[in-house]
Structures are given as structure tokens and as C-alpha cells.
Write a protein that holds these residues in place. Structure first.
Motif, PDB file in Angstrom:
ATOM      1  N   LEU A 353       2.770 -60.151  16.106  1.00  0.00           N
ATOM      2  CA  LEU A 353       2.428 -59.831  17.487  1.00  0.00           C
ATOM      3  C   LEU A 353       3.334 -60.589  18.464  1.00  0.00           C
ATOM      4  O   LEU A 353       3.772 -60.039  19.476  1.00  0.00           O
ATOM      5  N   ARG A 354       3.583 -61.854  18.174  1.00  0.00           N
ATOM      6  CA  ARG A 354       4.493 -62.611  19.038  1.00  0.00           C
ATOM      7  C   ARG A 354       5.851 -61.931  19.129  1.00  0.00           C
ATOM      8  O   ARG A 354       6.428 -61.781  20.224  1.00  0.00           O
ATOM      9  N   SER A 355       6.381 -61.502  17.980  1.00  0.00           N
ATOM     10  CA  SER A 355       7.714 -60.918  17.950  1.00  0.00           C
ATOM     11  C   SER A 355       7.756 -59.579  18.682  1.00  0.00           C
ATOM     12  O   SER A 355       8.686 -59.310  19.459  1.00  0.00           O
ATOM     13  N   LEU A 356       6.759 -58.732  18.439  1.00  0.00           N
ATOM     14  CA  LEU A 356       6.723 -57.447  19.125  1.00  0.00           C
ATOM     15  C   LEU A 356       6.598 -57.639  20.626  1.00  0.00           C
ATOM     16  O   LEU A 356       7.249 -56.951  21.428  1.00  0.00           O
ATOM     17  N   PHE A 357       5.753 -58.580  21.032  1.00  0.00           N
ATOM     18  CA  PHE A 357       5.527 -58.846  22.451  1.00  0.00           C
ATOM     19  C   PHE A 357       6.803 -59.343  23.134  1.00  0.00           C
ATOM     20  O   PHE A 357       7.228 -58.792  24.161  1.00  0.00           O
ATOM     21  N   LEU A 358       7.430 -60.370  22.583  1.00  0.00           N
ATOM     22  CA  LEU A 358       8.628 -60.907  23.208  1.00  0.00           C
ATOM     23  C   LEU A 358       9.752 -59.875  23.221  1.00  0.00           C
ATOM     24  O   LEU A 358      10.489 -59.759  24.204  1.00  0.00           O
ATOM     25  N   ALA A 359       9.870 -59.108  22.148  1.00  0.00           N
ATOM     26  CA  ALA A 359      10.935 -58.107  22.093  1.00  0.00           C
ATOM     27  C   ALA A 359      10.726 -57.003  23.122  1.00  0.00           C
ATOM     28  O   ALA A 359      11.699 -56.393  23.582  1.00  0.00           O
ATOM     29  N   SER A 360       9.490 -56.748  23.503  1.00  0.00           N
ATOM     30  CA  SER A 360       9.248 -55.719  24.513  1.00  0.00           C
ATOM     31  C   SER A 360       9.750 -56.147  25.877  1.00  0.00           C
ATOM     32  O   SER A 360       9.872 -55.316  26.788  1.00  0.00           O
ATOM     33  N   PHE A 361      10.090 -57.439  26.039  1.00  0.00           N
ATOM     34  CA  PHE A 361      10.622 -57.938  27.300  1.00  0.00           C
ATOM     35  C   PHE A 361      12.085 -58.356  27.203  1.00  0.00           C
ATOM     36  O   PHE A 361      12.840 -58.191  28.168  1.00  0.00           O
ATOM     37  N   VAL A 362      12.513 -58.926  26.081  1.00  0.00           N
ATOM     38  CA  VAL A 362      13.845 -59.550  26.052  1.00  0.00           C
ATOM     39  C   VAL A 362      14.809 -58.910  25.064  1.00  0.00           C
ATOM     40  O   VAL A 362      15.972 -59.331  25.012  1.00  0.00           O
ATOM     41  N   SER A 363      14.417 -57.897  24.298  1.00  0.00           N
ATOM     42  CA  SER A 363      15.311 -57.337  23.288  1.00  0.00           C
ATOM     43  C   SER A 363      16.115 -56.167  23.852  1.00  0.00           C
ATOM     44  O   SER A 363      15.933 -55.753  25.001  1.00  0.00           O
ATOM     45  N   SER A 364      16.977 -55.618  23.022  1.00  0.00           N
ATOM     46  CA  SER A 364      17.769 -54.452  23.401  1.00  0.00           C
ATOM     47  C   SER A 364      16.990 -53.150  23.270  1.00  0.00           C
ATOM     48  O   SER A 364      17.520 -52.085  23.609  1.00  0.00           O
ATOM     49  N   MET A 365      15.746 -53.210  22.782  1.00  0.00           N
ATOM     50  CA  MET A 365      14.931 -52.008  22.592  1.00  0.00           C
ATOM     51  C   MET A 365      13.538 -52.204  23.199  1.00  0.00           C
ATOM     52  O   MET A 365      12.535 -52.109  22.494  1.00  0.00           O
ATOM     53  N   PRO A 366      13.428 -52.507  24.494  1.00  0.00           N
ATOM     54  CA  PRO A 366      12.117 -52.837  25.072  1.00  0.00           C
ATOM     55  C   PRO A 366      11.109 -51.700  24.989  1.00  0.00           C
ATOM     56  O   PRO A 366       9.927 -51.945  24.732  1.00  0.00           O
ATOM     57  N   ALA A 367      11.545 -50.462  25.187  1.00  0.00           N
ATOM     58  CA  ALA A 367      10.603 -49.333  25.150  1.00  0.00           C
ATOM     59  C   ALA A 367      10.023 -49.160  23.749  1.00  0.00           C
ATOM     60  O   ALA A 367       8.824 -48.888  23.586  1.00  0.00           O
ATOM     61  N   TYR A 368      10.845 -49.313  22.739  1.00  0.00           N
ATOM     62  CA  TYR A 368      10.403 -49.182  21.348  1.00  0.00           C
ATOM     63  C   TYR A 368       9.317 -50.207  21.033  1.00  0.00           C
ATOM     64  O   TYR A 368       8.272 -49.868  20.450  1.00  0.00           O
ATOM     65  N   PHE A 369       9.529 -51.450  21.438  1.00  0.00           N
ATOM     66  CA  PHE A 369       8.555 -52.486  21.118  1.00  0.00           C
ATOM     67  C   PHE A 369       7.341 -52.427  22.038  1.00  0.00           C
ATOM     68  O   PHE A 369       6.236 -52.785  21.620  1.00  0.00           O
ATOM     69  N   SER A 370       7.498 -51.968  23.261  1.00  0.00           N
ATOM     70  CA  SER A 370       6.331 -51.757  24.117  1.00  0.00           C
ATOM     71  C   SER A 370       5.423 -50.705  23.510  1.00  0.00           C
ATOM     72  O   SER A 370       4.187 -50.834  23.523  1.00  0.00           O
ATOM     73  N   ASN A 371       6.019 -49.670  22.953  1.00  0.00           N
ATOM     74  CA  ASN A 371       5.224 -48.639  22.282  1.00  0.00           C
ATOM     75  C   ASN A 371       4.482 -49.212  21.089  1.00  0.00           C
ATOM     76  O   ASN A 371       3.306 -48.891  20.861  1.00  0.00           O
ATOM     77  N   GLN A 372       5.142 -50.085  20.336  1.00  0.00           N
ATOM     78  CA  GLN A 372       4.477 -50.703  19.193  1.00  0.00           C
ATOM     79  C   GLN A 372       3.322 -51.593  19.644  1.00  0.00           C
ATOM     80  O   GLN A 372       2.268 -51.641  18.995  1.00  0.00           O
ATOM     81  N   MET A 373       3.485 -52.289  20.761  1.00  0.00           N
ATOM     82  CA  MET A 373       2.383 -53.101  21.280  1.00  0.00           C
ATOM     83  C   MET A 373       1.196 -52.220  21.662  1.00  0.00           C
ATOM     84  O   MET A 373       0.032 -52.594  21.435  1.00  0.00           O
ATOM     85  N   ASN A 374       1.460 -51.047  22.209  1.00  0.00           N
ATOM     86  CA  ASN A 374       0.371 -50.125  22.539  1.00  0.00           C
ATOM     87  C   ASN A 374      -0.326 -49.631  21.280  1.00  0.00           C
ATOM     88  O   ASN A 374      -1.554 -49.494  21.248  1.00  0.00           O
TER      89      ASN A 374
END
Length: 576
Positions: A353-374
């Protein structure tokens, strides 16, 4: 009578009225001031708008493979992804390169690459200058090796601390973490990448972010960022970089729903793009021969602070790969039903969860990880809530035939993670408060306020929740994971009249110290041992306004067995 004056031309004029004469003396011709010869301004050497970079690999059989690209000067521009080819133009079956404006990575990361490549040499040339050369290089499958730096490097900026726990701010700036004892060779450990657990249970690389990154969050400086950069650049030896062979980007589980690193089951899930790597000699299936293999229960976060500090394409890419690893590490059948929640370790849920959350803000694929958080939020809200306040996901034999026991310290890892998530994503707040609601209960009595047990037994032999908190404590103390106290000693420990001294004597009897699994009253300096986790969880409960959370923090932060955070900062978390 005479009169003397200076005329407009500067001549001295003398009129003698008696003699009726006029005389003048011409003004002296001034010596001209020489005009200085200007020093020519040197013409600056222009920074080329494009730069050529190439990588050459000579494999163990002597075959030469090359990859090259043209890059600009903006480190936020995505990489040029190139596959290596030999002199005849044939593509290498696995080696690929990512050329960024500020550095390049080379590795055997393609998902359809079934082998490691060992004992090679590597040379990188940037604008006709050799910037790196080394022999004896191993390209582990799924690993991008140390970033080879060139070009203009981006300066760091303070990170958005709302994405992280609220660490205590030091009175004086924290000094850079001492990384001198770790191996930063090209194919070395990267940083603190122990092949096995440490002897004390302390894992400085496993926290919300690694211990070495915390100083840059609370005391940002060039020296502290140098540590962050070095760790991030050298963490490529971890095999977490399984990429789409066409794009070089992390495997998208929405396109490859059966992607999995469970190599023994690779043939079971049709469409799994990760080809098993087979050790022919041992007859074992595995995904790499690298000695540093992460797992979903022990997954550090080496790249998130670097990405948050720079925003460069290279750092954002690495954050994406690291966050994607937990998604492809799980059994896809379980992942599709319960995401990262229903598997064997709750701490693995925390890291994921930490990794998915941080990646939704700071990675090169924010939309992909935001979707995973949802996706994960929907699954979390569907989980049954245990009446005692714990997620019942970690099952193993407990005391006296009980069907389930939970590792409370692992639950604390999860509690620490969900608090910043809930602060940033309000939809997560009810779930986070549910996880944290147990902290005031845990800290409500004198006995448990002094420690955290390794395991809490919460279900009886029939699978029913134990009826009271005293029943939980009695069963937990008698559990073999907690040194198997006798019933009499367990009852004495939870007696309301028990004193700190009497409980401490009982703990000494069972040798519950830092070198064993149950830290009860032991004075402890390890940052990720159990008292520190309980204290951080209480801070999280207070921050989210959980009923009783403020009192829980007061209790947890005042008991006499406080961890020492002088040099260990990763869990020095306080309420917001």
C-alpha cells in the motif's frame, strides 16, 4: 594697470592698460588619456542541444553488443529505450538500456528474457568521452544496474511531507546516514540489502522509507541528498524491474492480469509474460540468480524519496518499477480477488500500500497507480472487520489449538502506513481509523502499555474471537511465539496490581530480550523493534482523531521502555 583672465579656450590673457598692449599664453595641450583596449569576453562553449551516448557490452563468450541514443539536457524527459544488437543487427534476447539526459541504466529486464547474463564488460561513452567502464559485470534478470551518471544533474527540492509520516523534527539537523559499511560496487549490495534477516530483527532498509532516507525528509541538505541519490542509483541490483519488452515500462497488470513471479505456477496462468528462469543443474525454477531477491513481506522503498526530491524521469521510472513489484509478486488469482490484503503477511500489505500510494504521486505512471489505489480501497472496504479490531489475514497455529494468531507488530506496520494515506486520500480515512481503533484498547492497561508482544492470539480453537482483552493477553503470553509463559506467570503479568518491576522480573525469567521474538519490557535501541512500532501506531491514531488516540499517545510516549532515536530515526513518528 593690468588685467588677467582665462578665455573660453583656456588661454591666459593679460591686458596692460598703461602700455596699451595685450598678451596671452595659450593653454597647454592636454595629454590625451589613452583608451583602454577592452579585454575580449570569452565565447562560452555552447551546451549542445543533443548529446550522443552509447553502451557496449561484451559477453562472456566474447560477442559485442551495442546500444546508442541521442538525448537532450532536460532530465525530466522520458528515457530512450534501446535493445542491444550485435554487429550483424541481431537483437540481444534480454539486454536493454534506458538513456536519460542525466544518466543511463543497463539491464536484463525484459519480461520475456529467461536468463541472467554474467561475467560481461560494460562501457558507456557520452559525447565521445568514456564515462564508465568495468569488467566482471553481472546482469541479473529483472535488474537494472547502477545508474551511470553524465550530463547536468537536477538539484533536489524539499519533499512533500504530507506523503510521509510525521517524523519528529530534530533540534539540530540530522547528519548524513553512515553508509560507509555497505557495498556500493557496481553489482554490489546497493544498500543494506541483507540476504537474510539481521540478528536483532532490525532492518534499517525496511520502514515507511529506508532509514537512510529519513534525514533528507526532516533535515534536507546536500549531504543527506547525496546519500539518497547513492542509494537510489545503486538499488538497481534488486530484481524488481520486469518490463514490457516493447515499451520498457513496468508490466501493466491491467494488460497482463496473469503476470506473476511465482515461477513454479508460470504455466498455470495463461498469458503470464514472465518466462521462468530454470537452473538446469539444480532443476529449480526461479526468476533470477541474483542473491538479493525482494519479497512482498520485506520490500524496501529505495526510490521514493529520490523521486519526490528531483522529479527526474529516471527517478520517477524507478519509483514506478518498485511500486509495481508487489502487484506482480503475488499469486494473480488471489490478487484479483483481494488485492494485496489476503496473503500471508500483513507487513507485506503495508509495503504494498505504501508503494502504490507514493507511486500515485511521484512515479512516472501516476494514473496507473491511482487506479490501483482505488481498486485496493474497494477491496479493503469489503473485508470483514474483526470484533476485536484486527484484520484476520495472517493465520498460523496459536496457543492451545487456536486457529489463528496475528502478529501485532505487523499490524502496526500497516497502521503506520494507512495514516498518511488517509491524510492525503480522505476516502481511506474510515478504513484507516478502523485499523487504528485498536490502539487505545491495547494501551488501556498498565501491562500492555509497556510493550508489544510478537503475536496476539485472537481466536479460540473453534475460530471464534476471544471474549475479552484479558483472554487475548493470557493466550498470547502462553503462545510459543512469546516464549510460552506458564498460566500462573501470565496471570501475574496482567494482574492490575502488577508493578513495572514485577513484570520486568517475569520478562527476564523468559529471557524476552532483543535477541528473541518477544520484546516486552526490554530497553531497546533497534528502530524497527516492537516498542517503536507500538509508539508510532499510537501517534498515527492520535493524528487521525481515533477515539482515545491522544491518550494512547500519552501512554505510549511516557512508558519507561522508550526506544532510543538518537541515531535511529525511521520510527520516530509523532502526532501531526
Amino acid at each position: 594697470m593690468k588685467a588677467t583672465f582665462v578665455d573660453a579656450a583656456g588661454d591666459v590673457v593679460v591686458i596692460d592698460y598703461t602700455a596699451d598692449t595685450l598678451a596671452y599664453t595659450p593653454a597647454p595641450t592636454p595629454t590625451p588619456t589613452p583608451t583602454p583596449t577592452p579585454t575580449p569576453t570569452p565565447t562560452p562553449t555552447p551546451t549542445p542541444s543533443t548529446n550522443t551516448v552509447s553502451a557496449t557490452v561484451v559477453d562472456s563468450s566474447g560477442v559485442t553488443w551495442t546500444a546508442s541514443a541521442t538525448v537532450g539536457n532536460d532530465p525530466t524527459v522520458p528515457a530512450v529505450y534501446v535493445k542491444f544488437k550485435n554487429s550483424g543487427g541481431t537483437e540481444h534476447p534480454g539486454l536493454t538500456a534506458w538513456f536519460y539526459a542525466d544518466g543511463c541504466d543497463v539491464g536484463a529486464t525484459r519480461a520475456d528474457n529467461a536468463f541472467d547474463y554474467t561475467n560481461c564488460s560494460l562501457t558507456v561513452v557520452y559525447n565521445a568521452t568514456t564515462v564508465f567502464t568495468q569488467t566482471g559485470v553481472n546482469f541479473w534478470r529483472g535488474a537494472r544496474n547502477q545508474t551511470i551518471r553524465y550530463g547536468t544533474q537536477a538539484a533536489w527540492v524539499p519533499v512533500d511531507l504530507s506523503l510521509f509520516p510525521n517524523w519528529a523534527k530534530p533540534a539540530t539537523p540530522l547528519a548524513p546516514y553512515n553508509i560507509s559499511k555497505y557495498d556500493f560496487s557496481y553489482n554490489g549490495d546497493g544498500f543494506s540489502t541483507y540476504p537474510a534477516m539481521g540478528t536483532t530483527g532490525s532492518r534499517p532498509e525496511i520502514a515507511y522509507v529506508p532509514q537512510c532516507d529519513v534525514p533528507q525528509c526532516v533535515s534536507p541538505s546536500d549531504a543527506n541528498f547525496a546519500v539518497v541519490r547513492k542509494v537510489a542509483d545503486n538499488s538497481g541490483c534488486w530484481p524488481v524491474y520486469f518490463s514490457d519488452p516493447t515499451t520498457g515500462l513496468p508490466l501493466d497488470i491491467t494488460q497482463y492480469p496473469n503476470a506473476t513471479l511465482i515461477t513454479a505456477a508460470a504455466g498455470v496462468y495463461a498469458g503470464n509474460p514472465i518466462v521462468p528462469y530454470q537452473n538446469i543443474t539444480a532443476g529449480q525454477w526461479k526468476f533470477t540468480g541474483s542473491p538479493f531477491i525482494p519479497d512482498e513481506a520485506h520490500h524496501p522503498g529505495y526510490n521514493f524519496v529520490a523521486a519526490a526530491s528531483t522529479g527526474t524521469a529516471r527517478d520517477k521510472d524507478h519509483a514506478a518499477f518498485w511500486a509495481n513489484f508487489p502487484l506482480i509478486a503475488f499469486n494473480p488469482a488471489y490478487r484479483q480477488k483481494t488485492g494485496v490484503f489476503q496473503h500471508y503477511q500483513e507487513r507485506g500489505t503495508a509495503w504494498a500500500l505504501r508503494s502504490l500510494f507514493l507511486a500515485s504521486f511521484v512515479s512516472s505512471m501516476p494514473a496507473y497507480f491511482s487506479n490501483q489505489m482505488n481498486v485496493m480501497l474497494g477491496l479493503a472496504n469489503a473485508l470483514p472487520q474483526n470484533p476485536l479490531g484486527w484484520l484476520n489475514t495472517y493465520q498460523r497455529p496459536g496457543f492451545n489449538g487456536s486457529l489463528s494468531a496475528i502478529a501485532e507488530w505487523e499490524e502496526n506496520y500497516l497502521r503506520i502506513v494507512v495514516e498518511p494515506i488517509a491524510q492525503k486520500l480522505s476516502a481511506w480515512k474510515p478504513f484507516a481509523q478502523y485499523l487504528l481503533s485498536n490502539i487505545p484498547i491495547v494501551l488501556s492497561g498498565q501491562t500492555y502499555a509497556l510493550s508489544t508482544l510478537y503475536v496476539l492470539t485472537i481466536l479460540d480453537a473453534s475460530g471464534n474471537p476471544l471474549p475479552t482483552w484479558n483472554d487475548v493477553l493470557l493466550a498470547s503470553l502462553q503462545d510459543t511465539h512469546n516464549s510460552a509463559w506458564t498460566l500462573a506467570d501470565a496471570q501475574a503479568a496482567i494482574d492490575p496490581s502488577a508493578t513495572v518491576a514485577s513484570i520486568y522480573t517475569l520478562c527476564q525469567k523468559y529471557k524476552m530480550n532483543v535477541n528473541q521474538v518477544g520484546d516486552f519490557l526490554q530497553y531497546d535501541t533497534a528502530p524497527d523493534d516492537y516498542p517503536a512500532l507500538m509508539r508510532a501506531s499510537a501517534a498515527s491514531a492520535a493524528s487521525l482523531g481515533v477515539a482515545g488516540g491522544a491518550a494512547a499517545w500519552t501512554t505510549a510516549s511516557s512508558v519507561p521502555t522508550q526506544p532510543v532515536f538518537t541515531t535511529e530515526w525511521a520510527f520516530n513518528i509523532v502526532p501531526r
